[in-house]
Design an enzyme around this catalytic site. Structure first.
Site, mmCIF file in Angstrom:
data_model
loop_
_atom_site.group_PDB
_atom_site.id
_atom_site.type_symbol
_atom_site.label_atom_id
_atom_site.label_comp_id
_atom_site.label_asym_id
_atom_site.label_seq_id
_atom_site.Cartn_x
_atom_site.Cartn_y
_atom_site.Cartn_z
ATOM 1 N N LEU A 211 12.698 -20.080 -1.317
ATOM 2 C CA LEU A 211 11.323 -19.540 -0.876
ATOM 3 C C LEU A 211 10.030 -19.593 -2.052
ATOM 4 C CD1 LEU A 211 11.232 -15.771 0.383
ATOM 5 C CD2 LEU A 211 9.984 -16.167 -1.769
ATOM 6 N N ASP B 167 0.922 -1.310 0.033
ATOM 7 C CA ASP B 167 0.185 0.006 -0.034
ATOM 8 C C ASP B 167 0.706 1.369 -0.254
ATOM 9 O OD1 ASP B 167 -2.370 1.268 -0.091
ATOM 10 O OD2 ASP B 167 -2.715 1.094 2.148
ATOM 11 N N HIS C 279 3.930 2.731 -8.745
ATOM 12 C CA HIS C 279 3.524 1.397 -8.908
ATOM 13 C C HIS C 279 4.858 0.777 -9.501
ATOM 14 C CE1 HIS C 279 -0.720 1.523 -8.157
ATOM 15 N NE2 HIS C 279 -0.822 2.305 -9.137
#
Length: 232
Positions: A128, A17, A34
């Site tokens: 991961l 956010d 972004h």
């Protein structure tokens, strides 16, 4: 050694956010925020690997984000497309496994093909797990799993195991830790089922500024939490 965090989360969820506000603060177009946000994701995944985190789930594009302007939506997906090209080899080299949660059918065919190809290329990686929420919503996921179970198991009582097997996150550990940047304090339809017993952390930092130092600070906060899971 004294700075090493011992009590670490296995699965971290991150609500990315503040990209737009980061850009506005700098008099830049929202898409610039972004773009920087994607670079922050790349830094964070590298740092999470170094910290020994097993799974990182990020909220990249929600089912509600389609309400944004066409230019912004197209710009976000163009950035995602570029990020896949840029990071394809890195994921393979670093033993990272890519997963997607959400309905990919609304994405362009070319982007779907790129995503599916990268999922296939990394499916046997054992490091991961990088789980990206694309066209994802927690309520939609729960409804989807419910409807699948209803069709698969007619006239049967649905168990927790049956239901969880139909979630996008089937096989992954539940969320231990949810981070939402920018200071907003809500889940916004993110992994509602998986976050049932998660710890929450709401730093005021805008997502594009998030880096290894902020991740280490978040992990330190988590290490001091007392997770009782209903026990005294």
């Amino acid at each position: 050694m004294k700075n090493k965090v011992v009590n670490k989360p296995r699965h971290i969820g991150i609500i990315l956010d503040g990209n737009g506000r980061w850009a506005k603060k700098r008099n830049l177009p929202r898409i610039a925020g972004h773009k920087e946000g994607i670079f922050a994701v790349e830094r964070m995944i590298k740092a999470a690997c170094e910290e020994g985190i097993e799974v990182v789930s990020v909220y990249a594009f929600s089912t509600e984000n389609w309400k944004r302007s066409r230019d912004e939506v197209d710009g976000i997906f163009a950035l995602i497309d570029d990020a896949i090209d840029r990071n394809k080899d890195k994921l393979i080299e670093n033993n990272i496994k890519l997963q997607i949660m959400g309905d990919k059918s609304r994405l362009s065919e070319s982007l779907q093909d790129k995503i599916n190809n990268l999922i296939e290329l990394t499916k046997n990686n054992t490091g991961l797990i990088f789980n990206i929420g694309l066209n994802y919503g927690g309520r939609d996921e729960i409804l989807r799993a419910t409807n699948i179970c209803r069709e698969k198991y007619p006239n049967q009582e649905i168990t927790k195991e049956m239901f969880e097997a139909e979630l996008y996150t089937a096989g992954l550990p539940n969320l231990d830790f949810v981070i939402r940047t920018s200071g907003e304090m809500r889940l916004s339809n993110f992994m509602l089922y998986q976050a049932a017993y998660a710890e929450f952390y709401f730093p005021k930092t805008y997502w594009p500024d998030f880096n290894k130092r902020f991740l280490k600070k978040a992990l330190k906060v988590y290490s001091k939490r007392n997770r009782r899971f209903g026990k005294v």
